[in-house]
Design an enzyme around this catalytic site. Structure first.
Site, PDB file in Angstrom:
ATOM      1  N   HIS A 194       8.031 -27.615 -27.787  1.00 15.70           N
ATOM      2  CA  HIS A 194       8.516 -26.230 -27.719  1.00 15.70           C
ATOM      3  C   HIS A 194       8.845 -25.708 -29.114  1.00 15.70           C
ATOM      4  O   HIS A 194       8.442 -24.596 -29.489  1.00 15.70           O
ATOM      5  CB  HIS A 194       9.749 -26.169 -26.820  1.00 15.70           C
ATOM      6  CG  HIS A 194      10.487 -24.873 -26.875  1.00 15.70           C
ATOM      7  ND1 HIS A 194      10.279 -23.854 -25.972  1.00 15.70           N
ATOM      8  CD2 HIS A 194      11.438 -24.422 -27.737  1.00 15.70           C
ATOM      9  CE1 HIS A 194      11.060 -22.831 -26.277  1.00 15.70           C
ATOM     10  NE2 HIS A 194      11.782 -23.155 -27.331  1.00 15.70           N
ATOM     11  N   GLU A 195       9.571 -26.494 -29.896  1.00 13.69           N
ATOM     12  CA  GLU A 195       9.978 -26.031 -31.224  1.00 13.69           C
ATOM     13  C   GLU A 195       8.777 -25.874 -32.148  1.00 13.69           C
ATOM     14  O   GLU A 195       8.702 -24.909 -32.924  1.00 13.69           O
ATOM     15  CB  GLU A 195      11.002 -27.002 -31.823  1.00 13.69           C
ATOM     16  CG  GLU A 195      12.302 -27.107 -31.033  1.00 13.69           C
ATOM     17  CD  GLU A 195      13.003 -25.771 -30.853  1.00 13.69           C
ATOM     18  OE1 GLU A 195      12.868 -24.894 -31.725  1.00 13.69           O
ATOM     19  OE2 GLU A 195      13.679 -25.588 -29.823  1.00 13.69           O
TER      20      GLU A 195
ATOM     21  N   HIS B 127       7.014 -22.576 -31.655  1.00 11.23           N
ATOM     22  CA  HIS B 127       7.529 -21.423 -32.403  1.00 11.23           C
ATOM     23  C   HIS B 127       6.825 -21.296 -33.753  1.00 11.23           C
ATOM     24  O   HIS B 127       6.479 -20.188 -34.193  1.00 11.23           O
ATOM     25  CB  HIS B 127       9.031 -21.571 -32.641  1.00 11.23           C
ATOM     26  CG  HIS B 127       9.892 -21.243 -31.462  1.00 11.23           C
ATOM     27  ND1 HIS B 127       9.846 -20.030 -30.814  1.00 11.23           N
ATOM     28  CD2 HIS B 127      10.853 -21.975 -30.825  1.00 11.23           C
ATOM     29  CE1 HIS B 127      10.733 -20.020 -29.827  1.00 11.23           C
ATOM     30  NE2 HIS B 127      11.347 -21.187 -29.806  1.00 11.23           N
TER      31      HIS B 127
END
Length: 260
Positions: free
Chosen positions: A120-121, A124
């Protein structure tokens, strides 16, 4: 003279600044990636000076193993640091930097749930969310000082700059990612973890644990820039058939990470 010419230059930038994110969303991005990456590198260096770095060999091995498996799917050299912090959090910054809190390592049940967090990170970063927010801020306020402000994190402008990078409110920064960015990172992240051979179904388990950990303290969705845990789970479940297909392909290719 600068006041007269800058709006024209900005308009020219805006006209040529629409790009498409990995999920197909149209984005306004016009700041040079090299500048955004430099901001990320500076922010990460500052964090390493401000926060204690974990010396726990098991934590460092697990975080590096999982991040390594995922970043092999994205390419590039990524630095992974485990910070001694009891809050369940992680982040990734432009310039290929990943930070994981010890509190996140103690929260998750298995390598797949931590892979969901790290994927998820990284999502970004791959989606250029930091550049998008910085570009939007510059378009609105012509805030050229934002680029240099990250080197002075104690100032209001410095906190704003760090917030654009997505470091997060736990460092006193009041600009978390938007709901659109968070949802997009969820989709990119679950695909990434699946491609690396991690079970994407555990992304749902992760958010169920996060919901339990929040103990009902999360604000209702329309008052928050983050999607509610229930919304994230629902969206991930909709994405699961595609992610499972990627996971099965990875398994067939022999991608079976053993990071526990």
């Amino acid at each position: 003279m600068l006041k007269k010419t800058f709006p024209a230059l900005l308009t020219a930038c805006l006209l040529s600044a629409c790009i498409t994110s990995p999920t197909g969303r149209s984005q306004l991005v016009f700041m040079p990636d090299t500048q955004i990456d430099q901001m990320g590198l500076q922010a990460f260096d500052n964090l390493k000076k401000q926060k204690p770095v974990s010396t726990n060999s098991q934590y460092n091995q697990v975080a590096s193993c999982i991040a390594g498996a995922i970043t092999r799917e994205t390419g590039g050299n990524w630095e992974v640091v485990v910070f001694e912090d009891a809050s369940p959090n992680a982040f990734a910054l432009p310039g290929n930097k990943i930070g994981v809190h010890t509190g996140m390592l103690t929260l998750v049940d298995n390598q797949d749930q931590l892979a969901a967090v790290i994927g998820h990170e990284i999502g970004h970063v791959l989606a250029k969310h930091s550049n998008e927010r910085a570009s939007q801020e510059m378009a609105v306020s012509s805030g050229m000082g934002i680029i240099q402000a990250v080197s002075a994190p104690q100032t209001v402008l410095g906190q704003t700059a760090l917030g654009m990078l997505g470091v997060g409110a736990q460092y006193g920064i009041l600009m978390p990612y938007s709901r659109v960015h968070e949802s997009e990172a969820d989709m990119i992240g679950v695909d990434l973890m699946a491609k690396a051979g991690f079970d994407p179904r555990q992304s749902v388990g992760l958010w169920q644990k996060m919901e339990q950990a929040s103990q009902g303290k999360q604000p209702i969705e329309f008052m928050s820039t983050h999607p509610s845990h229930a919304t994230r789970i629902q969206d991930l479940e909709k994405r699961m058939p595609q992610a499972m297909g990627l996971f099965q392909q990875a398994q067939a290719q022999g991608k079976q990470p053993r990071c526990n």
